[in-house]
Scaffold this motif. Structure first.
Motif, PDB file in Angstrom:
ATOM      1  N   ARG A 353      35.298  36.302  31.157  1.00 45.93           N
ATOM      2  CA  ARG A 353      36.463  36.543  32.019  1.00 45.93           C
ATOM      3  C   ARG A 353      36.524  38.045  32.281  1.00 45.93           C
ATOM      4  NH1 ARG A 353      40.708  33.759  33.787  1.00 45.93           N
ATOM      5  NH2 ARG A 353      42.660  34.851  34.268  1.00 45.93           N
ATOM      6  N   GLY A 377      38.825  36.832  37.109  1.00 52.29           N
ATOM      7  CA  GLY A 377      38.330  35.464  37.068  1.00 52.29           C
ATOM      8  C   GLY A 377      37.205  35.296  36.072  1.00 52.29           C
ATOM      9  N   THR A 409      38.343  32.758  40.685  1.00 50.92           N
ATOM     10  CA  THR A 409      39.702  33.209  40.419  1.00 50.92           C
ATOM     11  C   THR A 409      40.656  32.030  40.573  1.00 50.92           C
ATOM     12  OG1 THR A 409      40.222  33.789  42.709  1.00 50.92           O
ATOM     13  CG2 THR A 409      39.051  35.449  41.391  1.00 50.92           C
TER      14      THR A 409
END
Length: 495
Positions: A353, A377, A409
Motif C-alpha cells: 500500500r 492505493g 485506489t
C-alpha cells in the motif's frame, strides 16, 4: 539479372510543441531494426513495408532492408537520430534498381523541417533515374520536395489507419507497372491553406468521408492511378501543416493537376467541416456520467488533449481529476506515462500500500505548473509492459510500454508505464491483469486508434479536451514559422 529493391521504413509524426524527446532509442523497443531484423519485423505483417516486401518477393527481386525505424509521435527528432536513420537508407541506395519507402510524412527533425523531403532529395541524388515509390500516413504534411523527388506517392485512406498494407500494395503496384512499361506515373498536388483538426479527419463520417469517397471515384477515371487526401498534422510549427491532395496519373501531368485542383476546391468549400471545437472538460465528464446511467457497459472518456499518437506527454491528470471531482468511480485510467512512479511502485512491490504523486511531471502547455496528483492505493500488478497486438491496427506486432505498474485506489485502477503508449488494443490492459470490460469508465489518452477495439465493447464515448499539448484549441500554441493567412486561424482567407 534480378532487380535489386531497397525497402525501408522511417515513421514519425512530429508535434513541435511536445516536450517528449525523440532520440534514436525511441524508434523501436531499443532503437530501430536493421538489415535482416528489419525484414523479419515486417514479413507477414500489415504495414506498408510489409506490402513492399511481398510485392518485391513476387517479382523475385533481391531485397535490401537497411532499416525499420518507427517512433510514437513526440517532439522534434534529435538531429543525431535523423542523421543516422537517413544515412542507413542513403548508404544502401547505390546500385539499387528501385526504392520503396514507408514514410509518415510529418517528420520534423532538429536539423530538418522537412524530414521526408530532405531524405528523398538525398536518395534521388544517389539514384537519379531509379523509380521511387512512397507510402504516406494520411496525416502527412506534404512538401514540394516530396513531390519533386518521388515517382509514386500513395497515402492511407482510413483513419483509424487499417489500410496501411493496402496503401503500400497500391504504391508498389504502380512502381512495378512503371518498371515493366505498363504505366508512366506522374504526380501533381494541391494544398489549400487549411489547417484541419485531427478529430475531423476520421474517414467514416463527415467531410473527410466525402473527400475520400470523391478520391475513390476519381481513381476510376481514365488515366488516374491514385488519389490521396491528406488532412495533414497541424501541431507542427512549419510553413504549411495543411491539407493536401496528391494525384498520380498515367503520363499526363495536366490530368493529375486537374483532378488535384478539383478535389482541393471541393474540400475548401467544406472547410468549416474540418474544424473541431471542444466542449469544456467539466461538461464532457458530466456527459460521460449521464451516459453511464443508461448502460451497464464501460463509458469511454477519450482524453484527446493529451493523446499519445499526436505527441502527448500522456502524464496530465486533468480528465482524471475532473472525474474524481464529479464523484465517478469504477474508473480505469491509462496508460499514464510516469517512469518515476513506476520505479517507486516496483520498489514497493505487489501488494504494497503506497501513497505517491503521479503525472504532471513534463513541462508543457499541458502541465501549467501543476503538481503531481497524490494517490493512495495498493500495487496490483508489475509487468514488463509487453504484449502482442491483436488488431486491426499493427496486427501481430509486439508492443512495448516499458515497465508497467497498476495501482488500485478507492475509485480507480491506474495503469502507469515508462513509455507513452496508445491504447489501441485490449492487450494494453489485459497484459497487466485488468479486464477493461469490467470498468464503469475508461479514461483513455487517445483520440482515434482506440475506437475500433474499445467502442464496440462500450456503452458510448465522450471526447474530452484537457487542453494539453495535443489540444484542439490552436490558441494554446505559438506558431512562428507558419505561412499566413491560413484557415481557421485567420479570417477572410482566399483560395
Amino acid at each position: 539479372m534480378r532487380m535489386k529493391i531497397l525497402i525501408a521504413r522511417m515513421n514519425h509524426e512530429t508535434n513541435t510543441f511536445s516536450p517528449v524527446a525523440t532520440p534514436l532509442e525511441a524508434f523501436g523497443p531499443d532503437g530501430p531494426c536493421y538489415g535482416d531484423d528489419a525484414y523479419r519485423e515486417h514479413a507477414g505483417m500489415r504495414t506498408a513495408m510489409s506490402a513492399f516486401i511481398d510485392a518485391a518477393k513476387r517479382e523475385d527481386a533481391s531485397i535490401v532492408t537497411p532499416i525499420s525505424a518507427s517512433a510514437n509521435p513526440s517532439g522534434r527528432v534529435a538531429a543525431a537520430a535523423y542523421d543516422a536513420i537517413c544515412a542507413s537508407i542513403v548508404d544502401a541506395a547505390e546500385g539499387c534498381d528501385a526504392v520503396m519507402l514507408d514514410l509518415h510524412g510529418a517528420m520534423v527533425a532538429e536539423n530538418s523541417p522537412d524530414g521526408e523531403g530532405d531524405l528523398l532529395e538525398r536518395v534521388r541524388r544517389v539514384l537519379p533515374h531509379a523509380p521511387i515509390a512512397v507510402s504516406l500516413d494520411l496525416h502527412g504534411n506534404v512538401t514540394q520536395k516530396m513531390i519533386d523527388h518521388a515517382d509514386v506517392i500513395v497515402s492511407f485512406k482510413t483513419y483509424p489507419h487499417i489500410d496501411m498494407y493496402e496503401s503500400g500494395a497500391h504504391a508498389a503496384r504502380l512502381l512495378f507497372d512503371r518498371m515493366h512499361g505498363k504505366a508512366e506515373p506522374v504526380i501533381a498536388w494541391a494544398q489549400p491553406p487549411l489547417m484541419t483538426h485531427t478529430l475531423r479527419s476520421a474517414t467514416d463520417e463527415g467531410a473527410m468521408k466525402r473527400a475520400v469517397d470523391a478520391a475513390r471515384a476519381a481513381e476510376r477515371e481514365d488515366g488516374v492511378l491514385a488519389v490521396s487526401v491528406l488532412p495533414g498534422f497541424s501541431l507542427a510549427d512549419i510553413e504549411a501543416p495543411c491539407l493536401s491532395v496528391i494525384v498520380v496519373a498515367d503520363g499526363s501531368r495536366a490530368k493529375a493537376q486537374e483532378v488535384a485542383d478539383r478535389m482541393a476546391r471541393l474540400i475548401w468549400d467544406e472547410r468549416e467541416s474540418f474544424v473541431y471545437r471542444s466542449a469544456p472538460l467539466a461538461d464532457s465528464i458530466s456527459e460521460g456520467a449521464r451516459l453511464a446511467r443508461a448502460t451497464d457497459k464501460p463509458v469511454l472518456l477519450l482524453d484527446h488533449g493529451d493523446n499519445c499518437m499526436s505527441g502527448g506527454t500522456c502524464d496530465t491528470t486533468d480528465a482524471f481529476e475532473e472525474a474524481l471531482q464529479q464523484g465517478l468511480d469504477g474508473i480505469v485510467v491509462g496508460p499514464l506515462c510516469d517512469p518515476d512512479a513506476v520505479a517507486k511502485l516496483y520498489a514497493a512491490g505487489e501488494g504494497a500500500r503506497v501513497t505517491l504523486g503521479i503525472g504532471n511531471k513534463l513541462a508543457s502547455v499541458a502541465s501549467r505548473g501543476k503538481l503531481p496528483l497524490e494517490v493512495t492505493g495498493v500495487v496490483r500488478a508489475l509487468t514488463n509492459g509487453e504484449y502482442i497486438i491483436s488488431g486491426p491496427t499493427y496486427t501481430g506486432q509486439r508492443a512495448y510500454m516499458g515497465r508497467a505498474a497498476v495501482i488500485e485506489t478507492q475509485n480507480a485502477r491506474i495503469l502507469l508505464t515508462e513509455r507513452t503508449h496508445e491504447p489501441w488494443d485490449l492487450g494494453v490492459f489485459e497484459s497487466v491483469g485488468i479486464d477493461p470490460r469490467s470498468a464503469r469508465f475508461l479514461i483513455l489518452k487517445s483520440r482515434m486508434y482506440c475506437r475500433p477495439v474499445f467502442v464496440p465493447l462500450s456503452g458510448g464515448f465522450v471526447e474530452c479536451d484537457s487542453r494539453g499539448v495535443t489540444g484542439s484549441d490552436y490558441a494554446l500554441f505559438s506558431f512562428s514559422n507558419l505561412k499566413r493567412p491560413v484557415f481557421p486561424l485567420d479570417a477572410n482567407v482566399e483560395y
